[in-house]
Design a protein around this motif. Sequence first.
Motif, PDB file in Angstrom:
ATOM      1  N   ASP A 199       1.243  -1.015  -0.025  1.00 46.72           N
ATOM      2  CA  ASP A 199       0.015  -0.076  -0.305  1.00 46.72           C
ATOM      3  C   ASP A 199       1.024   1.493   0.024  1.00 46.72           C
ATOM      4  O   ASP A 199       0.792   1.936  -1.200  1.00 46.72           O
ATOM      5  N   LEU A 200       1.314   1.556   1.355  1.00 49.31           N
ATOM      6  CA  LEU A 200       2.971   2.575   0.904  1.00 49.31           C
ATOM      7  C   LEU A 200       3.667   2.575  -0.465  1.00 49.31           C
ATOM      8  O   LEU A 200       3.667   3.499  -0.854  1.00 49.31           O
ATOM      9  N   LEU A 201       3.805   1.290  -1.004  1.00 50.89           N
ATOM     10  CA  LEU A 201       4.662   1.692  -2.167  1.00 50.89           C
ATOM     11  C   LEU A 201       4.245   2.335  -3.168  1.00 50.89           C
ATOM     12  O   LEU A 201       4.227   3.499  -4.246  1.00 50.89           O
ATOM     13  N   GLY A 202       2.625   1.983  -3.375  1.00 50.27           N
ATOM     14  CA  GLY A 202       1.698   2.379  -3.905  1.00 50.27           C
ATOM     15  C   GLY A 202       1.307   4.112  -4.162  1.00 50.27           C
ATOM     16  O   GLY A 202       1.488   4.635  -5.225  1.00 50.27           O
ATOM     17  N   GLY A 221      10.641 -20.646  -0.119  1.00 51.18           N
ATOM     18  CA  GLY A 221      10.511 -19.613  -1.247  1.00 51.18           C
ATOM     19  C   GLY A 221      10.219 -18.657  -1.371  1.00 51.18           C
ATOM     20  O   GLY A 221      10.577 -17.925  -1.978  1.00 51.18           O
ATOM     21  N   MET A 222      10.038 -17.827   0.256  1.00 52.40           N
ATOM     22  CA  MET A 222       9.674 -16.159   0.483  1.00 52.40           C
ATOM     23  C   MET A 222      11.204 -16.123  -0.087  1.00 52.40           C
ATOM     24  O   MET A 222      11.316 -14.390  -0.205  1.00 52.40           O
ATOM     25  N   GLN A 223      12.254 -16.612   0.681  1.00 51.47           N
ATOM     26  CA  GLN A 223      13.898 -16.015   1.108  1.00 51.47           C
ATOM     27  C   GLN A 223      14.404 -15.663  -0.098  1.00 51.47           C
ATOM     28  O   GLN A 223      14.640 -14.593  -0.279  1.00 51.47           O
ATOM     29  N   PRO A 224      14.224 -16.720  -1.123  1.00 57.51           N
ATOM     30  CA  PRO A 224      15.234 -16.433  -1.967  1.00 57.51           C
ATOM     31  C   PRO A 224      14.697 -15.253  -3.605  1.00 57.51           C
ATOM     32  O   PRO A 224      15.328 -14.304  -3.879  1.00 57.51           O
ATOM     33  N   GLU A 225      13.556 -15.009  -3.447  1.00 54.84           N
ATOM     34  CA  GLU A 225      13.344 -13.907  -4.111  1.00 54.84           C
ATOM     35  C   GLU A 225      13.154 -12.570  -3.903  1.00 54.84           C
ATOM     36  O   GLU A 225      13.270 -12.104  -3.327  1.00 54.84           O
ATOM     37  N   GLY A 226      12.340 -12.998  -1.820  1.00 57.14           N
ATOM     38  CA  GLY A 226      12.545 -11.476  -1.239  1.00 57.14           C
ATOM     39  C   GLY A 226      13.716 -11.136  -1.116  1.00 57.14           C
ATOM     40  O   GLY A 226      14.309 -10.055  -0.593  1.00 57.14           O
ATOM     41  N   ASN A 227      14.494 -11.532  -1.324  1.00 55.20           N
ATOM     42  CA  ASN A 227      16.102 -11.369  -1.440  1.00 55.20           C
ATOM     43  C   ASN A 227      16.035 -10.227  -2.425  1.00 55.20           C
ATOM     44  O   ASN A 227      16.966  -9.504  -1.288  1.00 55.20           O
ATOM     45  N   TRP A 228      15.621 -10.178  -2.880  1.00 60.70           N
ATOM     46  CA  TRP A 228      15.641  -9.054  -3.861  1.00 60.70           C
ATOM     47  C   TRP A 228      14.456  -7.839  -3.826  1.00 60.70           C
ATOM     48  O   TRP A 228      14.812  -6.489  -4.290  1.00 60.70           O
ATOM     49  N   ILE A 229      14.080  -7.489  -2.988  1.00 60.32           N
ATOM     50  CA  ILE A 229      12.288  -7.276  -2.515  1.00 60.32           C
ATOM     51  C   ILE A 229      12.739  -5.432  -2.573  1.00 60.32           C
ATOM     52  O   ILE A 229      13.121  -4.527  -3.184  1.00 60.32           O
ATOM     53  N   THR A 230      13.977  -5.526  -1.504  1.00 62.37           N
ATOM     54  CA  THR A 230      15.002  -4.321  -1.451  1.00 62.37           C
ATOM     55  C   THR A 230      15.890  -3.571  -2.445  1.00 62.37           C
ATOM     56  O   THR A 230      15.972  -2.313  -1.808  1.00 62.37           O
ATOM     57  N   ARG A 231      16.198  -4.274  -2.902  1.00 60.83           N
ATOM     58  CA  ARG A 231      17.214  -4.102  -4.497  1.00 60.83           C
ATOM     59  C   ARG A 231      16.454  -3.813  -5.584  1.00 60.83           C
ATOM     60  O   ARG A 231      17.231  -3.334  -7.102  1.00 60.83           O
ATOM     61  N   ALA A 232      14.970  -4.446  -5.897  1.00 57.50           N
ATOM     62  CA  ALA A 232      14.229  -4.306  -6.744  1.00 57.50           C
ATOM     63  C   ALA A 232      14.548  -2.940  -7.657  1.00 57.50           C
ATOM     64  O   ALA A 232      14.637  -1.745  -7.141  1.00 57.50           O
ATOM     65  N   SER A 239      13.260  -1.487 -10.073  1.00 63.30           N
ATOM     66  CA  SER A 239      11.754  -0.023 -10.814  1.00 63.30           C
ATOM     67  C   SER A 239      11.095  -0.446  -9.676  1.00 63.30           C
ATOM     68  O   SER A 239      11.090  -1.648  -9.284  1.00 63.30           O
ATOM     69  N   LEU A 240      10.639   0.496  -9.194  1.00 60.35           N
ATOM     70  CA  LEU A 240       9.288   0.445  -8.491  1.00 60.35           C
ATOM     71  C   LEU A 240       8.416   0.127  -9.109  1.00 60.35           C
ATOM     72  O   LEU A 240       7.389  -1.140  -7.995  1.00 60.35           O
ATOM     73  N   ARG A 241       7.922  -0.464  -9.931  1.00 58.22           N
ATOM     74  CA  ARG A 241       7.101  -1.245 -10.627  1.00 58.22           C
ATOM     75  C   ARG A 241       7.351  -2.296 -10.596  1.00 58.22           C
ATOM     76  O   ARG A 241       6.634  -3.398  -9.677  1.00 58.22           O
ATOM     77  N   ARG A 242       8.601  -3.055 -10.599  1.00 60.67           N
ATOM     78  CA  ARG A 242       8.866  -3.774 -10.673  1.00 60.67           C
ATOM     79  C   ARG A 242       9.411  -4.685  -8.768  1.00 60.67           C
ATOM     80  O   ARG A 242       8.443  -6.133  -8.394  1.00 60.67           O
ATOM     81  N   LYS A 243       9.176  -3.747  -8.489  1.00 64.62           N
ATOM     82  CA  LYS A 243       9.683  -4.107  -6.614  1.00 64.62           C
ATOM     83  C   LYS A 243       8.066  -3.608  -6.119  1.00 64.62           C
ATOM     84  O   LYS A 243       7.338  -4.914  -5.692  1.00 64.62           O
ATOM     85  N   ALA A 244       7.322  -3.354  -7.073  1.00 67.38           N
ATOM     86  CA  ALA A 244       5.140  -3.970  -6.098  1.00 67.38           C
ATOM     87  C   ALA A 244       4.852  -5.229  -6.871  1.00 67.38           C
ATOM     88  O   ALA A 244       4.986  -5.623  -5.515  1.00 67.38           O
ATOM     89  N   ILE A 245       5.313  -5.474  -8.179  1.00 68.85           N
ATOM     90  CA  ILE A 245       4.954  -6.569  -8.586  1.00 68.85           C
ATOM     91  C   ILE A 245       5.795  -8.010  -7.434  1.00 68.85           C
ATOM     92  O   ILE A 245       4.952  -8.973  -7.543  1.00 68.85           O
ATOM     93  N   PHE A 274       0.099 -16.133 -13.126  1.00 66.28           N
ATOM     94  CA  PHE A 274       0.031 -14.456 -13.630  1.00 66.28           C
ATOM     95  C   PHE A 274       1.326 -14.228 -13.378  1.00 66.28           C
ATOM     96  O   PHE A 274       2.685 -14.225 -13.350  1.00 66.28           O
ATOM     97  N   HIS A 275       2.181 -15.209 -12.334  1.00 68.28           N
ATOM     98  CA  HIS A 275       3.696 -15.068 -11.737  1.00 68.28           C
ATOM     99  C   HIS A 275       4.440 -15.438 -12.479  1.00 68.28           C
ATOM    100  O   HIS A 275       5.555 -14.542 -12.832  1.00 68.28           O
ATOM    101  N   GLN A 276       4.181 -17.005 -13.422  1.00 74.40           N
ATOM    102  CA  GLN A 276       4.593 -17.016 -15.007  1.00 74.40           C
ATOM    103  C   GLN A 276       4.858 -16.207 -15.325  1.00 74.40           C
ATOM    104  O   GLN A 276       5.992 -16.301 -16.081  1.00 74.40           O
ATOM    105  N   ARG A 277       4.011 -15.595 -16.506  1.00 75.59           N
ATOM    106  CA  ARG A 277       3.675 -14.729 -17.067  1.00 75.59           C
ATOM    107  C   ARG A 277       4.891 -13.245 -16.648  1.00 75.59           C
ATOM    108  O   ARG A 277       5.685 -12.868 -17.580  1.00 75.59           O
ATOM    109  N   GLN A 278       4.790 -12.845 -15.548  1.00 67.91           N
ATOM    110  CA  GLN A 278       5.372 -11.929 -14.698  1.00 67.91           C
ATOM    111  C   GLN A 278       7.514 -12.508 -15.186  1.00 67.91           C
ATOM    112  O   GLN A 278       8.119 -10.991 -15.423  1.00 67.91           O
TER     113      GLN A 278
END
Lengths: 258, 317
Positions: free
Chosen positions: A53-56, B52-63, B65-71, B164-168
């Motif tokens: 939400d905050l990111l949005g 599985g949240m760990q390996p992907e969560g590893n990149w949230i703070t470094r994504a 672009s903001l769009r990719r971060k949200a996805i 949906f995740h696969q397409r992303q």
Amino acid sequence: MTVEAAELSAVGIHEVALALGDDCLVLSHRLAEWTAHAPELEEEVALANLALDLLGQARSLLTLAGETEGRGRDEDQLAYWRDDREFRNLLLVEQPNGDFAVTMTRQLFFSTYQELLYARMAAGTEPRLAAIAAKGVMEARYHLEHSRLWVQRLGGGTEESHRRMQRALELLWPYTHELFEASPPWVRAADVGALPPPTAIEEPWRHSIEALLAASQLEIPDFRAWQSGGRQGRHSEHLGHLLAEMQHLHRSHPNATW
Amino acid sequence: MPPTYSENSRELAFQEAIDADRTVEPRDWMPDRYRSTMVRQIAQHAHSEIIGMQPEGNWITRAPSLRRKAILLAKVQDEAGHGLYLYAAAETLGVERRELLDLLLAGRQKYSSIFNYPTLTWADVGAIGWLVDGAAITNQLALTKTSYGPYARAMVRICREESFHQRQGFELLAELSRGTPAQHQMAQDAVNRWWWPALMMFGPPDAESPNTAQSMAWKIKRVSNDDLRQRFVDMTVPQAGALGLDLPDPQLHWNETRRHYDFGPIDWDEFRQVVGGQGPCNVQRTAVRRAADQEGAWVREAARAWEGRQQGRTSAA
């Protein structure tokens, strides 16, 4: 006599949107740091929801800040290509997560503030800020409800949770005064009715926090050495590290699209 | 003790119901081994979602672009949600989420070995979405027809989100592949590292898979490991072409007689090593899970104490 309300200038909108957008971006980052570390699976979902939400909100506000700045910068250029001295967020939101009590206390202080601010901004004179606030206030209410419930549970839970909650309040209390500082951009926005005057939300904020803490067997810290400077770009040491992590990949590939 | 006549007849009736494609529901009688197989399988799936949240969560703070971060944030949140429904599905079989988490932490239940590989670059987020989620969907689409009703229904919902995740993931890699040379190389490197582990996700070859026959008879498993693996390869090779990325297998080619892609031998020693706990991240993944569990104990305890007090207050009133 009726006076035609003056409009907030583009510069004025830019300054407000940047400050509020930075609050959301930085706090979203902190909340996202909880991923895979939350105390309970339900809380993983909830914390990610708050972060999303905050990111949005950050994206809408930074986009508006970029449009009104007139230098062609978009949300990503503002998020990734400014250094810490150019960030305008509150010191509160950049404070490290600490334990779950610290995270929920930070959220309580911020969401109480944001809900009061957005509710008034939604009825303010600047239509683009009002539109963002109208959507954001619904989210802020949910965040507030979530953090209030946790503060009550931790305050009234076990001896340990009570001790940790009280310590979290003491740790973050010095950052609460900054929420209501009359920074020049805020004063300009308040003068034309785009934002409420800071004093108009300070009183209800204190009332709401004091009532909640009293009901949760917690005490308002007796502390007056206020910390501030975030709105002027004078941050704590923590922000530089946060931005180094957030920005490094984007900056390593200038001109790339993602 | 040999089974009694009535147990035998119940088991026969159970098998007849399965043969007639009726789903098994929580209150139905079921053989103990069916129940324990289902618990193990659903728990393993739930554990895979949360690890599985760990390996992907590893990149949230470094994504980048903001769009990719949200996805990415939304995706990792979906995984927590999938974990929740799957633990709930397992609970219909008479176990508790807490017990299952303890078995995971004690190393007595497994999660998908794929998550014991590290996410080294941003492109790994795309490769996981495209290959790992692609393999998971291939497997899970078959499970939407599995005999245990609550699991089959959870799969329908989860598959929708996984597609949906696969397409992303595909779209993320496509952007990198046609981006700068450094981005393209990042994408190719990630695909090189994730391709073989993704093929291993379907499990050992049918000839070496001891559980398959009984699981097939009970319709827990509807398609064999090797058949699923072939489906995945056939689906993925043309997608790699569309991405402009190579798959790291010189023996990969279309076999006109079989009407399938042939592919090179899988390194089953590596598979056994990772399943056996010797993969690059096994220790780390479990340690992070354990630390989160231990550090959250006081929070859960406080919530229980508070809840108890609230109930006490209500019943006293």
